[in-house]
Design an enzyme around this catalytic site. Structure first.
Site, mmCIF file in Angstrom:
data_model
loop_
_atom_site.group_PDB
_atom_site.id
_atom_site.type_symbol
_atom_site.label_atom_id
_atom_site.label_comp_id
_atom_site.label_asym_id
_atom_site.label_seq_id
_atom_site.Cartn_x
_atom_site.Cartn_y
_atom_site.Cartn_z
ATOM 1 N N GLU A 1 0.846 -1.201 0.000
ATOM 2 C CA GLU A 1 0.000 0.000 0.000
ATOM 3 C C GLU A 1 0.880 1.250 0.000
ATOM 4 O O GLU A 1 2.043 1.218 0.441
ATOM 5 C CB GLU A 1 -0.880 -0.027 1.256
ATOM 6 C CG GLU A 1 -1.826 1.155 1.354
ATOM 7 C CD GLU A 1 -2.911 0.961 2.407
ATOM 8 O OE1 GLU A 1 -2.807 0.034 3.233
ATOM 9 O OE2 GLU A 1 -3.887 1.747 2.389
ATOM 10 N N ASN B 1 -12.459 -1.117 -0.849
ATOM 11 C CA ASN B 1 -11.777 -1.743 0.289
ATOM 12 C C ASN B 1 -12.468 -1.305 1.581
ATOM 13 O O ASN B 1 -12.796 -0.116 1.740
ATOM 14 C CB ASN B 1 -10.309 -1.281 0.324
ATOM 15 C CG ASN B 1 -9.602 -1.673 1.611
ATOM 16 O OD1 ASN B 1 -9.275 -2.836 1.821
ATOM 17 N ND2 ASN B 1 -9.382 -0.710 2.500
ATOM 18 N N GLU B 2 -12.676 -2.226 2.487
ATOM 19 C CA GLU B 2 -13.266 -1.916 3.802
ATOM 20 C C GLU B 2 -14.364 -0.862 3.667
ATOM 21 O O GLU B 2 -14.328 0.207 4.293
ATOM 22 C CB GLU B 2 -12.178 -1.483 4.794
ATOM 23 C CG GLU B 2 -11.201 -2.615 5.070
ATOM 24 C CD GLU B 2 -10.289 -2.437 6.285
ATOM 25 O OE1 GLU B 2 -10.250 -1.332 6.863
ATOM 26 O OE2 GLU B 2 -9.613 -3.424 6.638
ATOM 27 N N TYR C 1 -6.775 -9.044 11.534
ATOM 28 C CA TYR C 1 -5.413 -8.834 12.045
ATOM 29 C C TYR C 1 -5.264 -9.486 13.414
ATOM 30 O O TYR C 1 -6.239 -9.631 14.165
ATOM 31 C CB TYR C 1 -5.119 -7.330 12.141
ATOM 32 C CG TYR C 1 -4.881 -6.689 10.793
ATOM 33 C CD1 TYR C 1 -3.630 -6.753 10.201
ATOM 34 C CD2 TYR C 1 -5.905 -6.045 10.096
ATOM 35 C CE1 TYR C 1 -3.382 -6.175 8.956
ATOM 36 C CE2 TYR C 1 -5.672 -5.469 8.854
ATOM 37 C CZ TYR C 1 -4.410 -5.539 8.289
ATOM 38 O OH TYR C 1 -4.171 -4.976 7.053
ATOM 39 N N GLU D 1 -6.245 -9.196 3.722
ATOM 40 C CA GLU D 1 -5.396 -8.529 4.715
ATOM 41 C C GLU D 1 -5.345 -9.411 5.954
ATOM 42 O O GLU D 1 -6.388 -9.678 6.569
ATOM 43 C CB GLU D 1 -5.927 -7.137 5.079
ATOM 44 C CG GLU D 1 -5.744 -6.142 3.942
ATOM 45 C CD GLU D 1 -6.133 -4.716 4.308
ATOM 46 O OE1 GLU D 1 -6.026 -4.346 5.495
ATOM 47 O OE2 GLU D 1 -6.556 -3.993 3.390
ATOM 48 N N GLN E 1 2.070 -6.153 5.511
ATOM 49 C CA GLN E 1 2.261 -5.846 4.122
ATOM 50 C C GLN E 1 3.692 -6.267 3.769
ATOM 51 O O GLN E 1 4.473 -6.583 4.667
ATOM 52 C CB GLN E 1 2.039 -4.376 3.870
ATOM 53 C CG GLN E 1 0.608 -3.936 4.226
ATOM 54 C CD GLN E 1 0.296 -2.525 3.732
ATOM 55 O OE1 GLN E 1 1.083 -1.875 3.068
ATOM 56 N NE2 GLN E 1 -0.889 -2.048 4.109
#
Ligand code: AHR
Length: 547
Positions: A63, A210-211, A289, A345, A394
């Site tokens: 990103e 995204n999100e 996460y 992610e 990432q």
């Protein structure tokens, strides 16, 4: 062997209840072990290959965030760091060795602020923008579409481009895919040629925002689902080239938001039979996460207690539960599993390293991160029938990175996570084998979840098999038997990744503090092989198979 986690965990359950969801494992959706009177064993039927482990489960994410793109990948042609058209040669070389199957770009949250036309044409004429999510800094758009696709080609990987739904238009998204993938003299293909690229690129994966529930527009599930149908419609396969078909990935849920997944599946329609109409998007994403504290204080990357070690590993194991449960929701609408689940992610998210920009998400990476990765991969292999792609967050200098670069000297360090990706690379596109873990003790209970001290998975390519084993015990070594059935084993070699402590990590001064080494303690056994696993370690065993 004693299992300290069991007693540690008992205290943890109440001590950490404020930061848990109260969600309990059923035992069928996560890593499990069965009791045994004998020695610890991992039983594998070598002659019963199952689902193919999609190589895209080993995907990556880069990103415009902190020092990931700029400094991490892109240093510019004038840099003293050796580069090819501005892209660091050493980073490319290290990642080529991992065989990374795909790279997601430009975000994350950045994607829904990104307007692709600002990133093409002569660099000095490109407009600037504010990267409001990540450090509130000015982005000069010097790394844009052409630079990304150049990176993809240098890496020998495949492009996963994430489009802008939150602040972009349908036309903008439609033109981007035309610019990227169209061969003839259409307006966007001609514009690409003016900017120096004749041939269309291949873009197999395209993200529809995204999100969307958060940074991507703060939308409600049904509202986003309607937009996902609309935007996906205009991400067209261009020019009838069957080799350039796009898989459209709708922006999916966070963690255990099963209602979000259900809303997207309803928007696709019910896919009961094999002849149902094509869906506007072909996959749905999920983000999760791993951290040892709440969002406001996620925990230190390098300074943690044994309790936090086990808590982190238990939370890593939770990812498998989430994948299984989202998959169950999808099964209701899509029993033949035509719609893929994409965990685009995942990884650890710690407090940033002291003294670094809080918006840059720069963190160290220890043996604990290596175990988090190996536990994730074991779960991915078990759910490869629905889970078709995963992208660690990432690749360079951000969150659970493969590579850290020194901001002053530019020196590159490979992290323990990098080495787990390398050791597991042989699972890509192999056929999953069931690996049954039998342990003499009950699994520890940590954070409301049963956590066996051994995690395992296996796969075969026909002539070989790869077995991954992790010893979660932070203090105790473990001897276990690989109980190998169904085929003869004609040869073997094993590697181990560990460090002097569970917090060991690599630095420019000590780049190989945590690096794979040959594991000598593998002995023949009447059931197969007997192996000594050091504490806090990841081991891979490659087997040559006979009849
Ligand atoms: O990976 C960092 C950020 O985490 C991404 O930009 C966003 O999608 C997620 O919240």
């Amino acid at each position: 062997m004693t299992v300290p986690a069991r007693t540690l965990a008992t205290g943890l359950v109440s001590a950490l209840s404020a930061t848990t969801t109260g969600h309990r494992a059923t035992g069928s959706t996560g890593p499990s072990s069965a009791p045994t009177d004998g020695p610890a064993r991992v039983v594998i039927d070598l002659d019963l290959p199952g689902t193919t482990i999609n190589r895209h489960l080993y995907g990556h994410f880069a990103e415009h965030l902190g020092r990931c793109i700029y400094e991490g990948f892109f240093v510019g042609e004038d840099s003293e760091i050796p580069n090819t058209r501005g892209i660091r040669n050493d980073v490319v070389e290290a990642l080529r060795a991992l065989h990374i199957p795909n790279l997601r770009w430009p975000g994350g949250c950045f994607a829904d602020d990104y307007h692709w036309k600002d990133g093409i044409g002569p660099r000095e004429q490109r407009p600037r923008m504010v990267n409001s999510h990540w450090g509130d800094i000015v982005e000069d758009n010097s790394f844009g579409t052409h630079e990304f696709m150049d990176l993809v080609e240098l890496l020998g990987t495949e492009a996963y481009v994430n489009g802008n739904v939150g602040s972009g238009t349908v036309a903008e998204m439609s033109q981007w895919i035309e610019y990227l993938t169209r061969a003839d003299d259409s307006p966007m293909a001609s514009l690409r040629r003016q900017n120096g690229r004749d041939e269309p690129w291949k873009v197999p994966f395209f993200g529809i925002g995204n999100e969307a529930w958060g940074c991507g527009g703060n939308m409600r599930a049904e509202d986003y689902a309607a937009l996902a149908r609309q935007y996906s419609t205009y991400v067209r396969d261009q020019g009838g080239d069957p080799g350039n078909q796009v898989t459209r990935i709708a922006a999916g849920a966070s963690d255990d938001d099963y209602a979000w997944t259900e809303a997207l599946m309803k928007a696709i329609g019910t896919l009961k039979g094999r002849e149902s109409k094509p869906s506007p998007f072909q996959a749905i994403s999920l983000h999760h996460y791993t951290m040892s504290g709440p969002w406001g204080d996620k925990g230190s990357a390098t300074d943690f207690t044994p309790q936090e070690w086990y808590l982190t590993l238990s939370r890593a194991a939770r990812t498998e539960e989430l994948v299984a449960r989202h998959s169950t929701v999808m099964d209701r609408y899509d029993p033949f599993k035509k719609v893929g689940l994409v965990l685009d992610e995942w990884g650890t998210w710690w407090n940033v390293e002291p003294g670094t920009n809080p918006g840059f998400l720069y963190q160290q990476n220890t043996v604990r991160d290596a175990l988090v990765a190996s536990i994730h991969f074991d779960g991915f292999h078990r759910h490869a029938d629905r889970l078709v792609m995963a992208n660690i967050a990432q690749t360079v200098n951000v969150l659970q990175a493969m590579i850290l670069t020194d901001p002053d000297s530019g020196a590159l360090v490979l992290t323990p996570t990098y080495h787990v990706f390398a050791m597991n690379a042989g699972h890509q596109d192999a056929s999953a084998l069931d690996a049954h873990v039998l342990l003499p003790e009950e699994p520890a209970e940590v954070d409301g979840r049963a956590l066996p001290m051994i995690s395992a998975s296996a796969s075969t390519t026909g002539g070989t098999a790869l077995v991954s084993l992790s010893n979660l015990d932070v203090e105790q070594a473990r001897t276990l038997v690989l109980d190998l059935r169904g085929r003869s084993v004609t040869g073997h070699s094993a590697r181990v990744l560990t460090g002097e402590t569970s917090a060991a990590h690599n630095t420019p001064e000590q780049p190989d503090a945590v690096a794979p080494r040959a594991l000598e303690s593998v002995r023949d056994h009447e059931r197969g092989l007997e192996i000594d696993l050091p504490p806090h370690s990841v081991v891979t065993v490659e087997l040559q198979l006979g009849d």
